[in-house]
Design an enzyme around this catalytic site. Structure first.
Site, PDB file in Angstrom:
ATOM      1  N   CYS A  50      -4.231  -3.812   0.349  1.00 44.05           N
ATOM      2  CA  CYS A  50      -4.996  -4.051   1.425  1.00 44.05           C
ATOM      3  C   CYS A  50      -6.022  -5.019   1.350  1.00 44.05           C
ATOM      4  O   CYS A  50      -6.263  -5.747   2.270  1.00 44.05           O
ATOM      5  CB  CYS A  50      -5.911  -2.715   1.350  1.00 44.05           C
ATOM      6  SG  CYS A  50      -6.644  -2.144  -0.006  1.00 44.05           S
TER       7      CYS A  50
ATOM      8  N   HIS B 112      -7.156   7.461   7.784  1.00 44.49           N
ATOM      9  CA  HIS B 112      -7.528   6.416   7.663  1.00 44.49           C
ATOM     10  C   HIS B 112      -7.910   5.486   8.898  1.00 44.49           C
ATOM     11  O   HIS B 112      -7.165   5.132   9.728  1.00 44.49           O
ATOM     12  CB  HIS B 112      -6.599   5.385   6.748  1.00 44.49           C
ATOM     13  CG  HIS B 112      -7.361   4.376   6.017  1.00 44.49           C
ATOM     14  ND1 HIS B 112      -8.279   3.251   6.523  1.00 44.49           N
ATOM     15  CD2 HIS B 112      -7.475   4.009   4.505  1.00 44.49           C
ATOM     16  CE1 HIS B 112      -8.755   2.411   5.823  1.00 44.49           C
ATOM     17  NE2 HIS B 112      -8.063   2.934   4.672  1.00 44.49           N
TER      18      HIS B 112
ATOM     19  N   GLU C 162     -12.517   6.150  -4.480  1.00 47.40           N
ATOM     20  CA  GLU C 162     -13.170   5.050  -3.895  1.00 47.40           C
ATOM     21  C   GLU C 162     -14.117   5.295  -2.726  1.00 47.40           C
ATOM     22  O   GLU C 162     -14.106   4.790  -1.769  1.00 47.40           O
ATOM     23  CB  GLU C 162     -11.770   4.373  -3.317  1.00 47.40           C
ATOM     24  CG  GLU C 162     -10.597   4.275  -4.217  1.00 47.40           C
ATOM     25  CD  GLU C 162      -9.199   3.422  -3.711  1.00 47.40           C
ATOM     26  OE1 GLU C 162      -9.266   3.807  -2.259  1.00 47.40           O
ATOM     27  OE2 GLU C 162      -8.584   3.142  -4.408  1.00 47.40           O
TER      28      GLU C 162
END
Lengths: 642, 642
Positions: B408, B180, B309
């Site tokens: 997040c 990420h 996502e």
């Protein structure tokens, strides 16, 4: 309750039909042999030898026996339609394997016997044991009816006897029920052929036990030797998936996995009919309504959600992501026929016809060797490719496939088509029902009188149907002709004399009661205009859209005929539709031509302001069942109206 | 390449704006303290004590340090905007915890240190270690810039130093990169504040190493101590999810997980700008185009697929099932700003504005304590409820939530809003760019001359913007005013004298080069008509539909104003739109009134033939950012046109 109708024996109906005969021959000559080969190639037959060892090839799978069983059932029906000694020998060979796989206590399952003997009946929810048992029983009954040979039937009676010992409300008996239904229907069939009431009792037990608190699936999960079969990645911890969220008699909406659901509803209708259980019939009617009023595609597809392959919620009928499994429409056909037999109302057959001519008919290719598992109403190949690659949607395909790892649909299609003769007529006492308009010869006995009906038609492409009756002697009888719900106007003549249809129509049937004479001729003409169909305002996905229907056929447009980016097409409210003949795949097809508008590309900008441009285009629609036969193509049933 | 623009220091911009000030105060006074409490309540802060033991409460999670970091970053920006000793003490307390959690070699991660010490850097793909490190570095830089205190910065330099030893192309160094992304941006920030080139080198290494064959994620999976973190049930074995399917410089489309992607593109732009890497800038432009030409919602949302996502494919922009994560739009804002700094082209800021005023602005409630994670463009609550229950779509909610397990978005919104002043202007040498029209006072130095710009406006509801310049002495400078892409016609006056805009507009900026005098007044008027927006013909989900836009604001209709079953509403092509004032949530909002048609219910039948009825209705649209503030409601951005 008045007498339940029966379907007539398959051997008493001979189909000779322009639309169906070729497809039924392909089913017998190609599909059934092809599926035998697939069962063999994939190890389904060898699994019955019970000699698989850890690490060996072709590890048996929990579903496998059901596929083999459905293949036998299909073969059995085909043997009624067309004798074939070589096929019969093949079936006998498989039956020998099945018989040899039976355990001394009667148990029979290739997976659990070889792979997980300690886990027998430890996970009814996911293990598919009773599902396999159910299909094996159905196959055994079909084969016995077809050939009179009772080896397989006896094997399955032994297994069923064992099941009646294991399951039940008695002391020491398991209070469980199948995670995937079908055995309910199967046990009623076994009861009918053996007249052994304990099979009916077990079916009733499975129906009535389901969903009682504490839920069996919860109990077994906490028990010993439970193993989660994670074959279904979409499995959600929720008892509605298995229709066990509440007792069956308290259920009022079709819910959960659609194939499981509709098999169960069919079994409930069977039990209700055989036990004259009015309460259960009331439940069946309520569930039927919940499907047909809010949860069914215009193609007769059910189970709209890909995720968990289930009924979702009222009015939720997505088109591109529709699941609409082939098996679910077949199950809906079973349910429809049973409800018709109870209520003698055409609304059930209207749905049966919808599912048959659209979803089921389109689920197999004309070559008989390619199958659709899911039947979306809209196809945009880049989306399918994306979802296949990134969202594991491997059951939903843009074009028909030769086989699937989970292969429930192909043999289900084969058995349904092979038994099509069972759905054309029904009779009871002095009543004969004509449900489907399919060219055929059918024989009935009214008391000691023999009636033979010869039906001729070009249905579903033409609305004219002619019947010739042959009677061994004049006989008083009612022949009830279904008035299809799609038909705005029909005429009937008997021996060239007009009949006032309105006067003699009840529950959707034109009931002709008379003393039938030899050579009586009935001429029915159903007006068959092109009709625009609008979904109820609760279906958000179809808002502003219409589907094209003619006769029982739902039409679609494909990019092959109409260019890519079908979403850019819209059709004016006042557009006229014309029917034209066109040969597609060697068939004479009635296509529908009309004009529409097509958005002109707006260049490279993702968003533009104020206005866009359109141009006039000529469009062509083909029957939905014919889709995806001319290469990878976009397809759309619900067209945008402007 | 010409000189890269810089954003101006946050302390040099003071926002005084009708639209924003209240929301920014809420962010500082409510959201930031609220999020501190959430971090505390959920164990995120305690995790840094490293005293969690197996079986203990609040087991640390791999993401947690990143949430704490983003909260510090938000607090740091807010301290610039508004001194707050109590908040500063709180931050110092958390920084003490962070410092105490640092290992002797510099490593810092509450999860891996307590829960899985053997697994440090063993699963870069899923473990989020470098992601947490990145956010901590960004927070440290922000706090240092805000307060001048260097404790946190030193801690993070030590960690970054350790990372430069562990990762790199040298012998014995790991050739891995984050699963990420975010650390690329962070390392460039650290480089800028410390002038230590090895941080920039590591950022460049992470960019250039990614996707090289053999892919690191494949190697580490086969290595020792690999653990699959199954927190993301939608994880698909595919390297494009992490943008590692091919080397970064060969990538030409935005792909995979949208937040990861846009953080990476931002980091790439940073590295490219700092190293003057024209090839990498070319890649960034190509990827930017791929987003804005085919993969971005009209609201500035990106990452259309709920499943993973992620970016899906060109033109695929589903509305009801849109994911469009808040963090992804924030990341897009970062990317846009960086690309603007390089190219000085308004097209980047047009997108930044779109994402800011629609997705980001709407992702937090007016009370400052409720957040949207996903931002669909259509809301039908029964569908959301169904998918939440049966398809585990728990990030996608009909109404804003107080917190999310994966948290997040809330602190990301807080840090973006707290740093809003950074996005209003940019400057470089003698050039000042006015990017956003937000009431504010801003100070610039042109050589030794001080320019103060005072911007007054009721944007985004009114198109008039007035600037007053104060200069310490007359100064030659270019002030470039962005001409928003949504504006069909603008006028400008300087000291009441008209300016020919066309003549002085380049790359979307009205460039006013002159000797600026004290009290110079610039009056800009942007025509702000209601505009219909049409999506490109590749977007099948928006075919036959339009969105309403006025100024930068996208509008939507809600069932609160327009009744249930919004899907039954259609709007005539020639409908006139009128702007009206209405108070909603205590705000003066420009709503848009217009007429439309509504389908009349067709009763209980699921399908009807031939025609349906409609009635005329009055409709009202509100800004998209205001949606879901008046209870559970249906909502729709793309309206059906008829």
């Amino acid at each position: 309750m008045s007498k339940i109708l029966r379907q007539i024996d398959l051997q008493n109906v001979e189909i000779e039909d322009k639309f169906w005969s070729g497809r039924l021959e392909t089913n017998i000559n190609v599909t059934i042999p092809f599926e035998y080969k697939q069962c063999k190639r994939t190890g389904r037959l060898d699994a019955l030898k019970l000699d698989w060892k850890e690490g060996g090839k072709n590890k048996p799978h929990i579903y496998w026996d059901s596929d083999t069983a459905k293949w036998i059932e299909a073969a059995a029906y085909s043997l009624v339609v067309k004798k074939d000694c070589s096929l019969e020998r093949k079936v006998d060979g498989v039956i020998d394997l099945i018989a040899s796989a039976q355990q001394s206590d009667g148990y029979l399952n290739s997976y659990f016997t070889t792979v997980a003997p300690q886990k027998r009946f430890k996970n009814l929810r996911d293990g598919h044991e009773l599902y396999c048992a159910g299909h094996l029983i159905e196959a055994a009954v079909a084969y016995y009816n077809a050939t009179g040979k009772d080896k397989f039937l006896n094997v399955m009676c032994r297994y069923a006897d064992y099941l009646t010992e294991v399951f039940g409300s008695g002391r020491g008996q398991m209070k469980g029920y199948p995670g995937h239904q079908v055995i309910e229907m199967a046990l009623v069939k076994l009861y009918k052929v053996t007249a052994n009431g304990k099979y009916l009792q077990l079916a009733k037990f499975f129906v009535d036990q389901r969903g009682n608190s504490p839920v069996w699936f919860e109990q077994e999960r906490l028990g010993g030797n439970f193993e989660r079969f994670n074959s279904d990645k979409h499995y959600v911890e929720d008892f509605s998936y298995n229709q066990a969220h509440k007792p069956v008699r308290q259920q009022d909406k079709a819910d959960g996995h659609a194939v499981r659901a509709c098999y169960m509803y069919s079994g409930m209708a069977d039990v209700a009919a055989e036990t004259n259980d009015r309460d259960l019939i009331r439940v069946c009617r309520k569930i039927w309504d919940s499907i047909t009023i809010a949860r069914m595609y215009v193609t007769g597809g059910v189970g709209s959600a890909y995720y968990s392959e289930r009924f979702s919620f009222d009015g939720d009928l997505p088109n591109e992501t529709a699941y609409s499994e082939t098996c679910a429409s077949i199950a809906l056909i079973f349910f429809a026929q049973r409800m018709f037999n109870i209520d003698k109302d055409s609304r059930y057959i209207d749905v049966l016809e919808k599912a048959l001519y659209n979803t089921v008919c389109g689920s197999v290719s004309f070559d008989g060797m390619h199958f659709f598992y899911a039947n979306p109403l809209e196809e945009y190949p880049p989306a399918r490719e994306y979802r296949g690659k990134y969202e594991n949607e491997n059951h939903v395909q843009s074009v028909r496939q030769e086989w699937y790892d989970t292969a429930c649909c192909p043999p289900n299609i084969a058995r349904l088509l092979a038994s099509l003769g069972n759905y054309v007529y029904a009779h009871s006492g002095k009543d004969i029902y004509v449900n489907l308009y399919i060219g055929s010869k059918a024989d009935f006995e009214i008391g000691s009188t023999h009636i033979s009906l010869h039906q001729k038609t070009n249905y579903p492409y033409e609305g004219k149907v002619v019947f010739n009756a042959k009677v061994s002697e004049p006989v008083k009888s009612t022949i009830a002709f279904r008035l299809p719900e799609w038909c705005p106007r029909a005429t009937m003549k008997i021996n060239a004399k007009s009949v006032n249809i309105k006067e003699c129509t009840t529950k959707g049937y034109i009931r002709v009661s008379r003393l039938w004479q030899n050579n009586d001729k009935v001429e029915l003409v159903f007006d068959m205009p092109v009709r625009k169909v609008y979904a109820n305002s609760i279906v958000r996905q179809d808002a502003g859209r219409f589907a094209i229907q003619r006769g029982p056929l739902i039409y679609c447009i494909e990019s092959v005929d109409n260019g890519k980016f079908l979403s850019n097409i819209a059709v004016d409210k006042n557009t006229k539709f014309t029917v034209a003949n066109k040969r597609i795949l060697g068939q004479a097809i009635s296509v529908i031509n009309f004009s529409g508008k097509r958005r002109i590309d707006s260049g490279k900008k993702l968003y533009v302001y104020d206005s866009i441009k359109e141009k006039k285009v000529c469009l062509r629609a083909i029957p939905f069942y014919l889709r995806a036969n001319r290469g990878l193509a976009e397809m759309m049933v619900w067209l945008r109206e402007c």
